[in-house]
Design a protein around this motif. Structure first.
Motif, PDB file in Angstrom:
ATOM      1  N   GLU A   1      50.914  40.198  39.430  1.00  0.00           N
ATOM      2  CA  GLU A   1      50.426  40.489  40.785  1.00  0.00           C
ATOM      3  C   GLU A   1      49.659  39.305  41.371  1.00  0.00           C
ATOM      4  OE1 GLU A   1      48.543  44.361  41.000  1.00  0.00           O
ATOM      5  OE2 GLU A   1      50.116  45.279  39.789  1.00  0.00           O
ATOM      6  N   LEU A   2      49.693  39.236  42.711  1.00  0.00           N
ATOM      7  CA  LEU A   2      49.198  38.059  43.426  1.00  0.00           C
ATOM      8  C   LEU A   2      47.703  37.800  43.273  1.00  0.00           C
ATOM      9  CD1 LEU A   2      51.026  38.351  46.863  1.00  0.00           C
ATOM     10  CD2 LEU A   2      51.735  37.166  44.784  1.00  0.00           C
ATOM     11  N   GLN A   3      46.933  38.872  43.109  1.00  0.00           N
ATOM     12  CA  GLN A   3      45.478  38.674  43.026  1.00  0.00           C
ATOM     13  C   GLN A   3      45.060  38.216  41.629  1.00  0.00           C
ATOM     14  OE1 GLN A   3      47.016  41.484  43.045  1.00  0.00           O
ATOM     15  NE2 GLN A   3      46.120  42.878  41.558  1.00  0.00           N
TER      16      GLN A   3
ATOM     17  N   VAL B   1      38.555  32.786  46.217  1.00  0.00           N
ATOM     18  CA  VAL B   1      39.501  32.094  47.106  1.00  0.00           C
ATOM     19  C   VAL B   1      40.528  33.106  47.623  1.00  0.00           C
ATOM     20  CG1 VAL B   1      41.258  30.271  47.271  1.00  0.00           C
ATOM     21  CG2 VAL B   1      39.223  29.907  45.855  1.00  0.00           C
ATOM     22  N   SER B   2      40.799  33.082  48.924  1.00  0.00           N
ATOM     23  CA  SER B   2      41.737  34.033  49.519  1.00  0.00           C
ATOM     24  C   SER B   2      43.188  33.637  49.249  1.00  0.00           C
ATOM     25  CB  SER B   2      41.500  34.102  51.026  1.00  0.00           C
ATOM     26  OG  SER B   2      42.474  34.943  51.618  1.00  0.00           O
ATOM     27  N   ALA B   3      44.005  34.614  48.940  1.00  0.00           N
ATOM     28  CA  ALA B   3      45.447  34.380  48.773  1.00  0.00           C
ATOM     29  C   ALA B   3      46.112  34.088  50.117  1.00  0.00           C
ATOM     30  CB  ALA B   3      46.107  35.601  48.136  1.00  0.00           C
TER      31      ALA B   3
ATOM     32  N   ASP C   1      41.622  41.090  51.902  1.00  0.00           N
ATOM     33  CA  ASP C   1      41.363  40.713  50.506  1.00  0.00           C
ATOM     34  C   ASP C   1      42.700  40.506  49.807  1.00  0.00           C
ATOM     35  OD1 ASP C   1      42.326  43.214  49.614  1.00  0.00           O
ATOM     36  OD2 ASP C   1      40.351  44.107  49.801  1.00  0.00           O
ATOM     37  N   ASN C   2      42.625  40.057  48.560  1.00  0.00           N
ATOM     38  CA  ASN C   2      43.847  39.693  47.850  1.00  0.00           C
ATOM     39  C   ASN C   2      44.645  40.899  47.380  1.00  0.00           C
ATOM     40  OD1 ASN C   2      42.863  37.189  48.399  1.00  0.00           O
ATOM     41  ND2 ASN C   2      42.648  36.516  46.284  1.00  0.00           N
TER      42      ASN C   2
ATOM     43  N   THR D   1      40.353  42.432  36.473  1.00  0.00           N
ATOM     44  CA  THR D   1      41.490  42.021  37.301  1.00  0.00           C
ATOM     45  C   THR D   1      42.819  42.140  36.570  1.00  0.00           C
ATOM     46  OG1 THR D   1      40.054  40.517  38.513  1.00  0.00           O
ATOM     47  CG2 THR D   1      42.420  40.102  38.672  1.00  0.00           C
ATOM     48  N   CYS D   2      42.828  41.812  35.272  1.00  0.00           N
ATOM     49  CA  CYS D   2      44.120  41.852  34.585  1.00  0.00           C
ATOM     50  C   CYS D   2      43.976  42.220  33.119  1.00  0.00           C
ATOM     51  CB  CYS D   2      44.858  40.540  34.757  1.00  0.00           C
ATOM     52  SG  CYS D   2      43.853  39.127  34.356  1.00  0.00           S
ATOM     53  N   GLY D   3      42.938  42.975  32.803  1.00  0.00           N
ATOM     54  CA  GLY D   3      42.806  43.510  31.457  1.00  0.00           C
ATOM     55  C   GLY D   3      43.644  44.779  31.307  1.00  0.00           C
TER      56      GLY D   3
END
Lengths: 363, 363
Positions: free
Chosen positions: B134-136, B145-147, B166-167, B339-341
């Motif tokens: 995923e992008l975020q 930092v903004s996507a 937001d992302n 975020t990605c756990g």
């Protein structure tokens, strides 16, 4: 150039709702926004189509999505400003004026509100001469003007700028993003030059809306029924009179779709009118006769006041007059009928102009 | 600065597929595109992160969508150019360099192909140190930092520029548009200044990929098994060895999701490994022990050649070695794990670093 103040806005709102043929969103919210903007920023400059330069950049503004959602989620006005700022950043050129994309309740009002806020003039023209549910259904499209680059923006602050290979892709991508963004968004669409507008627009639409609205207001003040006068102004026909007995309405894939049934009264007693809509009324048919079909205009008016009733405002028991009005000649071409005639919407009837249907008698 | 030619590209492609942890798209298509671009336009300039100015605008490029779709629908290269042109028009400033957003098969190659075509340098850095779906899920996001503004473009010529609050909204709107556009698109995303990149990027990722790829190539030439060397370069661990006996894979909501089962061989005989993936491998677990979990890296390698196998390349009967590698320290923060756990992907396990899982023994 002339100035639009509060009375003009009130009248335009009513006429716009009528030409909006049941769609284009509830005129009330848009009217409040326009009135508030005029209160705050002063009257709005209205230009005729001849007053705009051939190379001036003009961008229509409006909302996209299901009117039933729009009623719940009123725009703040910031969304529309965001669409113009984003589009200007991308174009690298200033937008000189705005205009309505369609004649419809809220979509005739939103350009007035935005114009007041941004101190831009509004041009007296639109791209439909009525309201239609999809983005490619404009007279600009018939002449090959691209709907993109277009920008949509939601009330949360998200914006999407689309640049598509054709207007059907613009519709598809924007519709989908609108659903993701909560069902209704503001848009800046069909950026074009003054010369395109002069070639492809339908001029004097705000003037026509104002005339309709004023007639309804004066009729109320003077105590007579305005419907005859409306038919005279719009070259329209009375299709039916009756009482709403059934409404089947759902919001799906970003549209408000459904059917209303009206039981006949007076000379129509014993007949049933079926009205089909997708945001706008598109087909009026009794058990044995087609009365009016898109792209011609169908409006439902309150029997007493002549005030137009939107598709989401249709209520069981409402007594109403259904009228049909001829569409602009631009729609009666081959490409016009392909773009927004009955087959496009899946109705198995052929397009016949309303004035022909009315003079032919029962089939 | 150094130049990347064909041999470097071949090696980077292999290393990128390994760090892509099964996702990031088939490296073969991307490699062909990069090789062809170098053939046509000459070698690519690779800059270290220190060689970029603090105020230079840098824009990562890559594909978005399901790798299984990407295999069918190879990009022409024009889509990526369109994303950069659209973004530059909007920013009103030139893009000075590009870079990969992630280390993953095709997404490490596509920046090389675009750089050659546009005569831009590539910076040796990415925003994941691996691949994520995923992008975020970038280290840029962890630092705010903004996507967006980001642009996606399809092979037909449609483009969408998104500017979101937001992302997560960027991911939502872009993912949906990707599905509408046919399941895979090219994107220009996370436009940022050199100083942001220096603070938040993961440097020397292409160098690491090249080193991995070269080891695998040299091992083959010299006739030894490369897996020990790969573990040494990546600080990795052998998690499991065995034979693929079951694969459950579907493409839905724009992702390739599924589970693979591997029956143990050698010292793992009698055990079964379950591998869960969403574009990338995210969880490796046997019946009684968690072996490795996102954000740490899981890669499946061919037992003989050490070549990485992507999630869409997993076949019944394939004999493989599954390895685990520690992720960048940036991912091991609270926001990184959120975020990605494992919980983000719906796995009911806690994140424990792979090196801890490996030294603790069976639980």
């Amino acid at each position: 150039m002339r100035l639009l103040g509060k009375q003009e806005i009130e009248d335009i709102a009513v006429g716009a709702a009528l030409l909006g043929t049941g769609g284009g969103g509830d005129p009330y919210i848009g009217k409040l926004m326009a009135l508030q903007a005029v209160e705050e920023y002063g009257p709005i400059q209205l230009l005729s189509i001849d007053e705009i330069g051939d190379d001036d950049i003009v961008v229509p503004t409006g909302m996209m999505g299901a009117p039933t959602v729009m009623v719940e989620k009123a725009p703040s006005g910031e969304e529309a400003i965001a669409t113009f700022k984003t589009l200007e950043a991308y174009l690298g050129e200033p937008i000189v004026a705005t205009m309505p994309i369609e004649a419809g309740g809220i979509n005739s009002m939103l350009p007035l509100a935005l114009a007041a806020k941004l101190k831009l003039p509004v041009i007296d023209v639109d791209g439909m001469g009525r309201a239609f549910p999809e983005l490619q259904m404009t007279t600009f499209y018939l002449d090959g003007v691209s709907a993109t680059p277009m920008v949509i923006s939601d009330e949360k602050g998200n914006a999407a700028l689309l640049n598509t290979i054709d207007n059907l892709w613009a519709e598809r991508l924007a519709r989908n993003a609108t659903i993701q963004m909560g069902g209704s968004v503001m848009m800046a669409i069909y950026p074009m030059k003054g010369k395109n507008l002069k070639q492809s627009g339908i001029p004097n639409i705000l003037q026509l809306e104002e005339e309709i609205g004023r007639s309804i207001r004066l009729a109320k003040a003077e105590g007579y029924n305005p419907i005859e006068k409306i038919l005279e102004i719009t070259d329209g026909f009375q299709l039916f009179r009756g009482k709403v007995t059934d409404i089947n309405r759902k919001t799906e894939t970003g549209f408000t779709r459904g059917t209303a049934t009206i039981d006949g009264l007076y000379k129509y007693r014993g007949e049933k009118l079926s009205l089909r809509f997708q945001n706008e009324h598109l087909l009026a048919v009794t058990e044995n006769k087609l009365l009016c079909v898109t792209p011609d205009l169908i409006a439902v008016l309150d029997e007493e006041t002549g005030l137009p009733i939107t598709t989401e405002g249709l209520r069981y028991g409402a007594r109403c007059v259904v009228i049909g009005m001829p569409c602009d000649e631009k729609w009666r071409t081959k490409k016009g009928i392909e773009t927004c005639g009955p087959s496009y919407f899946g109705y198995d009837v052929e397009y016949i102009p309303v004035e022909k249907l009315m003079t032919e008698g029962a089939e």
